[in-house]
Motif scaffolding. Structure first.
Motif, PDB file in Angstrom:
ATOM      1  N   GLN A  74       5.212  -6.191 -15.844  1.00  0.00           N
ATOM      2  CA  GLN A  74       5.725  -5.039 -15.116  1.00  0.00           C
ATOM      3  C   GLN A  74       7.213  -4.834 -15.384  1.00  0.00           C
ATOM      4  O   GLN A  74       7.678  -3.705 -15.545  1.00  0.00           O
ATOM      5  N   TYR A  75       7.982  -5.924 -15.467  1.00  0.00           N
ATOM      6  CA  TYR A  75       9.421  -5.820 -15.723  1.00  0.00           C
ATOM      7  C   TYR A  75       9.681  -5.299 -17.138  1.00  0.00           C
ATOM      8  O   TYR A  75      10.548  -4.441 -17.340  1.00  0.00           O
ATOM      9  N   ALA A  76       8.924  -5.775 -18.113  1.00  0.00           N
ATOM     10  CA  ALA A  76       9.067  -5.288 -19.497  1.00  0.00           C
ATOM     11  C   ALA A  76       8.756  -3.793 -19.568  1.00  0.00           C
ATOM     12  O   ALA A  76       9.485  -3.032 -20.222  1.00  0.00           O
ATOM     13  N   ASN A  77       7.687  -3.350 -18.895  1.00  0.00           N
ATOM     14  CA  ASN A  77       7.345  -1.924 -18.869  1.00  0.00           C
ATOM     15  C   ASN A  77       8.431  -1.109 -18.179  1.00  0.00           C
ATOM     16  O   ASN A  77       8.780  -0.020 -18.632  1.00  0.00           O
ATOM     17  N   TYR A  78       8.953  -1.639 -17.083  1.00  0.00           N
ATOM     18  CA  TYR A  78      10.021  -0.948 -16.362  1.00  0.00           C
ATOM     19  C   TYR A  78      11.251  -0.774 -17.265  1.00  0.00           C
ATOM     20  O   TYR A  78      11.817   0.315 -17.351  1.00  0.00           O
ATOM     21  N   LEU A  79      11.650  -1.845 -17.931  1.00  0.00           N
ATOM     22  CA  LEU A  79      12.825  -1.779 -18.813  1.00  0.00           C
ATOM     23  C   LEU A  79      12.593  -0.809 -19.967  1.00  0.00           C
ATOM     24  O   LEU A  79      13.477  -0.028 -20.336  1.00  0.00           O
ATOM     25  N   LYS A  80      11.401  -0.840 -20.550  1.00  0.00           N
ATOM     26  CA  LYS A  80      11.066   0.059 -21.660  1.00  0.00           C
ATOM     27  C   LYS A  80      11.115   1.519 -21.209  1.00  0.00           C
ATOM     28  O   LYS A  80      11.657   2.373 -21.908  1.00  0.00           O
ATOM     29  N   ASN A  81      10.590   1.805 -20.033  1.00  0.00           N
ATOM     30  CA  ASN A  81      10.526   3.186 -19.536  1.00  0.00           C
ATOM     31  C   ASN A  81      11.860   3.680 -18.987  1.00  0.00           C
ATOM     32  O   ASN A  81      12.041   4.879 -18.834  1.00  0.00           O
ATOM     33  N   GLU A  90       0.840  -1.199   0.000  1.00  0.00           N
ATOM     34  CA  GLU A  90       0.000   0.000   0.000  1.00  0.00           C
ATOM     35  C   GLU A  90       0.880   1.256   0.000  1.00  0.00           C
ATOM     36  O   GLU A  90       0.610   2.212  -0.717  1.00  0.00           O
ATOM     37  N   SER A  91       1.944   1.231   0.783  1.00  0.00           N
ATOM     38  CA  SER A  91       2.858   2.380   0.844  1.00  0.00           C
ATOM     39  C   SER A  91       3.607   2.595  -0.470  1.00  0.00           C
ATOM     40  O   SER A  91       3.934   3.723  -0.822  1.00  0.00           O
ATOM     41  N   LEU A  92       3.884   1.510  -1.187  1.00  0.00           N
ATOM     42  CA  LEU A  92       4.671   1.582  -2.422  1.00  0.00           C
ATOM     43  C   LEU A  92       3.827   1.556  -3.693  1.00  0.00           C
ATOM     44  O   LEU A  92       4.371   1.449  -4.780  1.00  0.00           O
ATOM     45  N   LYS A  93       2.514   1.663  -3.558  1.00  0.00           N
ATOM     46  CA  LYS A  93       1.625   1.452  -4.706  1.00  0.00           C
ATOM     47  C   LYS A  93       1.905   2.367  -5.894  1.00  0.00           C
ATOM     48  O   LYS A  93       1.664   2.004  -7.024  1.00  0.00           O
ATOM     49  N   ASP A  94       2.458   3.555  -5.656  1.00  0.00           N
ATOM     50  CA  ASP A  94       2.747   4.475  -6.752  1.00  0.00           C
ATOM     51  C   ASP A  94       4.161   4.329  -7.292  1.00  0.00           C
ATOM     52  O   ASP A  94       4.555   5.052  -8.201  1.00  0.00           O
ATOM     53  N   GLN A  95       4.919   3.405  -6.742  1.00  0.00           N
ATOM     54  CA  GLN A  95       6.307   3.190  -7.156  1.00  0.00           C
ATOM     55  C   GLN A  95       6.361   2.049  -8.169  1.00  0.00           C
ATOM     56  O   GLN A  95       6.261   0.892  -7.806  1.00  0.00           O
ATOM     57  N   GLN A  96       6.533   2.383  -9.420  1.00  0.00           N
ATOM     58  CA  GLN A  96       6.476   1.396 -10.495  1.00  0.00           C
ATOM     59  C   GLN A  96       7.626   0.400 -10.478  1.00  0.00           C
ATOM     60  O   GLN A  96       7.543  -0.654 -11.085  1.00  0.00           O
ATOM     61  N   GLN A  97       8.724   0.727  -9.785  1.00  0.00           N
ATOM     62  CA  GLN A  97       9.869  -0.185  -9.809  1.00  0.00           C
ATOM     63  C   GLN A  97       9.739  -1.318  -8.797  1.00  0.00           C
ATOM     64  O   GLN A  97      10.562  -2.220  -8.784  1.00  0.00           O
ATOM     65  N   PHE A  98       8.706  -1.314  -7.962  1.00  0.00           N
ATOM     66  CA  PHE A  98       8.517  -2.393  -6.993  1.00  0.00           C
ATOM     67  C   PHE A  98       7.442  -3.360  -7.481  1.00  0.00           C
ATOM     68  O   PHE A  98       6.397  -2.937  -7.963  1.00  0.00           O
ATOM     69  N   CYS A  99       7.723  -4.645  -7.346  1.00  0.00           N
ATOM     70  CA  CYS A  99       6.806  -5.673  -7.831  1.00  0.00           C
ATOM     71  C   CYS A  99       6.672  -6.781  -6.788  1.00  0.00           C
ATOM     72  O   CYS A  99       7.667  -7.275  -6.259  1.00  0.00           O
ATOM     73  N   HIS A 100       5.450  -7.173  -6.513  1.00  0.00           N
ATOM     74  CA  HIS A 100       5.148  -8.267  -5.584  1.00  0.00           C
ATOM     75  C   HIS A 100       5.234  -9.568  -6.375  1.00  0.00           C
ATOM     76  O   HIS A 100       4.358  -9.880  -7.153  1.00  0.00           O
ATOM     77  N   ILE A 101       6.329 -10.318  -6.183  1.00  0.00           N
ATOM     78  CA  ILE A 101       6.587 -11.489  -7.019  1.00  0.00           C
ATOM     79  C   ILE A 101       6.290 -12.816  -6.342  1.00  0.00           C
ATOM     80  O   ILE A 101       6.294 -13.856  -6.985  1.00  0.00           O
ATOM     81  N   HIS A 102       6.077 -12.766  -5.045  1.00  0.00           N
ATOM     82  CA  HIS A 102       5.869 -13.977  -4.249  1.00  0.00           C
ATOM     83  C   HIS A 102       5.154 -13.532  -2.982  1.00  0.00           C
ATOM     84  O   HIS A 102       5.294 -12.376  -2.581  1.00  0.00           O
ATOM     85  N   ARG A 103       4.434 -14.409  -2.337  1.00  0.00           N
ATOM     86  CA  ARG A 103       3.699 -13.982  -1.145  1.00  0.00           C
ATOM     87  C   ARG A 103       4.604 -13.386  -0.080  1.00  0.00           C
ATOM     88  O   ARG A 103       4.177 -12.601   0.753  1.00  0.00           O
ATOM     89  N   SER A 104       5.889 -13.713  -0.129  1.00  0.00           N
ATOM     90  CA  SER A 104       6.831 -13.230   0.884  1.00  0.00           C
ATOM     91  C   SER A 104       7.835 -12.197   0.365  1.00  0.00           C
ATOM     92  O   SER A 104       8.695 -11.767   1.127  1.00  0.00           O
ATOM     93  N   TYR A 105       7.737 -11.796  -0.897  1.00  0.00           N
ATOM     94  CA  TYR A 105       8.758 -10.904  -1.453  1.00  0.00           C
ATOM     95  C   TYR A 105       8.185  -9.798  -2.322  1.00  0.00           C
ATOM     96  O   TYR A 105       7.308 -10.015  -3.146  1.00  0.00           O
ATOM     97  N   VAL A 123      10.210  -7.024  -4.840  1.00  0.00           N
ATOM     98  CA  VAL A 123      11.539  -6.695  -5.357  1.00  0.00           C
ATOM     99  C   VAL A 123      11.537  -5.329  -6.023  1.00  0.00           C
ATOM    100  O   VAL A 123      10.526  -4.875  -6.547  1.00  0.00           O
ATOM    101  N   ASN A 124      12.695  -4.711  -5.973  1.00  0.00           N
ATOM    102  CA  ASN A 124      12.935  -3.485  -6.714  1.00  0.00           C
ATOM    103  C   ASN A 124      13.478  -3.920  -8.076  1.00  0.00           C
ATOM    104  O   ASN A 124      14.570  -4.481  -8.164  1.00  0.00           O
ATOM    105  N   LEU A 125      12.728  -3.679  -9.121  1.00  0.00           N
ATOM    106  CA  LEU A 125      13.090  -4.136 -10.462  1.00  0.00           C
ATOM    107  C   LEU A 125      14.438  -3.579 -10.917  1.00  0.00           C
ATOM    108  O   LEU A 125      15.125  -4.203 -11.721  1.00  0.00           O
ATOM    109  N   ALA A 126      14.841  -2.446 -10.379  1.00  0.00           N
ATOM    110  CA  ALA A 126      16.107  -1.831 -10.759  1.00  0.00           C
ATOM    111  C   ALA A 126      17.312  -2.619 -10.256  1.00  0.00           C
ATOM    112  O   ALA A 126      18.423  -2.429 -10.747  1.00  0.00           O
TER     113      ALA A 126
END
Length: 116
Positions: free
Chosen positions: A107-114, A56-71, A73-76
Motif C-alpha cells: 500500500q505504501y509503494a502504491n501511495y508513493l507511486k501515485n 469502515e469509514s475510511l475504506k475509500d481513502q487510499q492514504q490510510f493503512c491499518h498497520i497494527h491492531r491498535s493503529y 496511519v496516514n501514509l502522507a
C-alpha cells in the motif's frame, strides 16, 4: 463522517464541542479501550469508537493503512520507516505488526507511486 466535494471531513467531539477535521490532517489514529485517539499537528482528540468502525469509514481513502491492531496511519505523514516501526511527525514511533507488514509495504509503494 461528512463527505465534501474535495475533502473527507470527520466529525469529532472535543470537550463537548463538534469539531470538523479533514482526514488529510490526521497523522494517525490509535485505539485505546473503545476510544480512538486522533493525532494531528500538535493536537490529539479522543473520541469513542473502534478501529473497525473507523476502517469502515475510511475504506475509500487510499492514504490510510491499518498497520497494527491498535493503529491506522496516514501514509502522507510518515517521516521515516525502519523494518518494524514508523516515525510520525510528533516523534511517535508506531509499530508495524509482522502480520500486516506485507500489506503495508504494497500500500505504501502504491501511495508513493501515485503521489508523484
Amino acid at each position: 463522517m461528512v463527505t465534501g466535494l474535495d475533502d473527507i471531513t470527520i466529525l469529532l467531539k472535543d470537550n463537548g464541542k463538534d469539531v470538523y477535521v479533514k482526514a488529510d490532517d490526521i497523522h494517525y489514529i490509535e485505539s485505546q479501550n473503545n476510544k480512538l485517539v486522533f493525532a494531528m499537528d500538535g493536537k490529539k482528540i479522543i473520541n469513542k469508537g473502534t478501529i473497525k468502525s473507523m476502517l469502515e469509514s475510511l475504506k475509500d481513502q487510499q492514504q490510510f493503512c491499518h498497520i497494527h491492531r491498535s493503529y491506522i496511519v496516514n501514509l502522507a505523514h510518515i517521516r521515516e520507516r525502519d523494518e518494524n516501526d514508523l516515525l510520525m511527525p510528533d516523534g511517535q514511533k508506531i509499530p508495524v505488526s509482522r502480520h500486516r507488514l506485507t500489506n503495508f509495504k504494497k500500500q505504501y509503494a502504491n501511495y508513493l507511486k501515485n503521489s508523484l
